[in-house]
Design an enzyme around this catalytic site. Structure first.
Site, PDB file in Angstrom:
ATOM      1  N   GLN A  35     -14.264   6.247   2.373  1.00  0.00           N
ATOM      2  CA  GLN A  35     -14.011   5.177   3.350  1.00  0.00           C
ATOM      3  C   GLN A  35     -14.717   5.545   4.654  1.00  0.00           C
ATOM      4  OE1 GLN A  35      -9.693   4.399   3.625  1.00  0.00           O
ATOM      5  NE2 GLN A  35     -10.112   2.289   3.062  1.00  0.00           N
TER       6      GLN A  35
ATOM      7  N   TYR B 242       0.857  -1.189   0.000  1.00  0.00           N
ATOM      8  CA  TYR B 242       0.000   0.000   0.000  1.00  0.00           C
ATOM      9  C   TYR B 242       0.895   1.241   0.000  1.00  0.00           C
ATOM     10  CZ  TYR B 242      -3.482  -3.381   1.748  1.00  0.00           C
ATOM     11  OH  TYR B 242      -4.310  -4.470   1.917  1.00  0.00           O
TER      12      TYR B 242
ATOM     13  N   ARG C 276      -5.505 -13.006   0.866  1.00  0.00           N
ATOM     14  CA  ARG C 276      -6.057 -11.876   0.123  1.00  0.00           C
ATOM     15  C   ARG C 276      -7.411 -12.237  -0.489  1.00  0.00           C
ATOM     16  NH1 ARG C 276      -4.389  -7.126   1.126  1.00  0.00           N
ATOM     17  NH2 ARG C 276      -4.969  -6.497  -0.969  1.00  0.00           N
TER      18      ARG C 276
ATOM     19  N   ASP D 276     -13.121  -4.988   2.501  1.00  0.00           N
ATOM     20  CA  ASP D 276     -13.308  -5.265   1.085  1.00  0.00           C
ATOM     21  C   ASP D 276     -14.064  -6.549   0.758  1.00  0.00           C
ATOM     22  OD1 ASP D 276     -11.511  -3.234   1.448  1.00  0.00           O
ATOM     23  OD2 ASP D 276     -10.049  -3.958   0.008  1.00  0.00           O
TER      24      ASP D 276
ATOM     25  N   GLU E 180      -0.635  -6.511   9.469  1.00  0.00           N
ATOM     26  CA  GLU E 180      -1.866  -5.862   9.027  1.00  0.00           C
ATOM     27  C   GLU E 180      -3.077  -6.455   9.746  1.00  0.00           C
ATOM     28  OE1 GLU E 180      -4.199  -4.963   4.779  1.00  0.00           O
ATOM     29  OE2 GLU E 180      -2.409  -6.249   4.834  1.00  0.00           O
TER      30      GLU E 180
END
Length: 448
Positions: free
Chosen positions: A111, A39, A205, A171, A402
């Site tokens: 967001q 990112y 992911r 997401d 993360e």
């Protein structure tokens, strides 16, 4: 309005050392990236939580983080979810995929709006300097909240919608499965090359099928020039997200406190009305079939049956009847008893649970922080302490990942993650050494 009390940190240098390590890796001269390569740009709610975490150590740098974000605000009030300060081939989709002419070097939706709550926390424990800085940004935050109500609730139903799963910040969570599975992927969807699976195991992911659907929505938005009305009324995806709605409600309540404290009396009635509208509208997300707050797909008028970590942000927002809160507390206890670490992003008993795949099971520090704040607000202190302590221990054992596996505790996704470090600092803020504050902007050894 009396000035809110300040907290007094206790001497310790451990927490500040965490910040030093992260800022060296992720600072880009006034803003932070979530992590290198995976990112490499500035993200909206990432920057909000990063500013909160570092505010106890470097006020100037914390406010600059927010200023850099707000400088990218669109004329209609929207704060985009990504700001592309530079062209970086390591990330997809970049600005050219978002807009045909890429005139705006940002993404084209938003967001979860955490900024008002972050600013209130920074002001409530700050100084006159923090009050001054909040005053310079207040009108921008007002415009941002107005945009949510005009663009994402044009029919005035009392709850805002999202037009892309990325707008939720969660997401690939099961909340969006109904809407995504209902979509048709166009035959002329251009070929693309994902970059994220070059840096992170693909099992951690979103799937390729999810990405095809994400890119289908992006293509539709680009083709209609991200027309808010068209996206809301005719776009391929529209859902009511408990995360965005609960966060927006809490943000409005904190914005109300800011308005009173800063003297913006002309905005009080408008904010109070937003609060009233959302408190009523949030009941739309109460799913009687499972006695929990869940997402609602507006294209099929169907509730999702998944209880996610966003469901528990009802406490953070301060909504729900006593009976509803009781049900949610029961769910909270049950879920925590079914995993080794809390709070997983999906109920471990749900058929779609995957302990390692992004938002379909793993633990996220920022969600844990907000859930714990909400539980403290209703005096559920043992549950709040459990979630906070788990979050602290996960970082201590497995680093600034993360996200984390709720069964094994292993760190997943990107490493050296900014908001994980920021929340760690926030949870340990009482241990920060007040004498260890540094102005990192002037420290050439820190900014590379």
């Amino acid at each position: 309005i009396r000035r809110p009390p300040r907290s007094t940190p206790k001497p310790s240098s451990a927490a500040s050392d965490v910040y030093k390590r992260q800022i060296k890796k992720n600072d880009r001269g006034g803003f932070t990236v979530p992590t290198n390569r995976l990112y490499p740009h500035q993200w909206n709610w990432d920057s909000g939580f990063t500013a909160l975490g570092i505010s106890s150590l470097d006020k100037s740098r914390a406010w600059q983080e927010l200023v850099m974000l707000i400088n990218a605000q669109w004329t209609n009030g929207m704060l985009p979810h990504i700001i592309f300060h530079e062209n970086n081939p390591n990330y997809f989709p970049g600005p050219d995929q978002w807009q045909k002419n890429a005139e705006s070097q940002t993404s084209c939706h938003s967001q979860p709006p955490v900024l008002a709550s972050v600013m209130w926390q920074m002001v409530s424990r700050g100084t006159e300097y923090d009050k001054m800085k909040a005053g310079t940004l207040f009108n921008s935050i007002m415009a941002y909240h107005r945009w949510f109500f005009s663009a994402r609730d044009p029919d005035k139903e009392g709850c805002v919608s999202i037009i892309h799963p990325w707008e939720s910040g969660r997401d690939n969570c099961p909340d969006w499965d109904i809407g995504l599975n209902n979509m048709k992927i166009p035959k002329n969807l251009e070929q693309y090359f994902r970059k994220d699976t070059s840096y992170v195991d693909k099992l951690e992911r979103p799937t390729d099928d999810h990405y095809d659907r994400f890119m289908t929505i992006l293509k539709y938005g680009r083709d209609c020039n991200w027309d808010n009305v068209k996206m809301h009324n005719e776009g391929p995806f529209l859902a009511i997200d408990p995360g965005v709605n609960f966060i927006l409600l809490r943000a409005n309540k904190d914005l109300y406190k800011l308005a009173n404290y800063l003297g913006y009396s002309e905005t009080i009635n408008e904010i109070r009305n937003w609060i009233k509208i959302l408190e009523q509208g949030c009941q739309k997300m109460w799913n009687k079939d499972i006695n929990a707050f869940t997402s609602f797909d507006k294209r099929t008028n169907t509730y999702c049956d998944a209880i996610t970590n966003a469901s528990f942000l009802c406490f953070y927002a301060g909504v729900g009847s006593n009976q509803q809160k009781s049900y949610m507390i029961d769910h909270c206890n049950r879920i925590l008893n079914n995993c080794n670490y809390g709070m997983p992003s999906l109920d471990p008993m749900h058929k779609c649970f995957e302990s390692k795949r992004y938002w379909r099971g793993p633990i996220w520090s920022i969600m844990n922080y907000m859930i714990a704040v909400g539980l403290e607000d209703i005096n559920e202190l043992s549950l709040a302490d459990k979630i906070k302590n788990d979050t602290i221990q996960l970082v201590k054992k497995n680093g600034m990942a993360e996200y984390f596996d709720p069964i094994t505790g292993i760190g997943l996704g990107g490493r050296d993650f900014s908001w994980t470090a920021a929340i760690h600092l926030e949870l340990l803020k009482d241990e920060i050494d007040i004498n260890s504050k540094h102005n990192f902007l002037n420290n050439k050894n820190v900014i590379n």
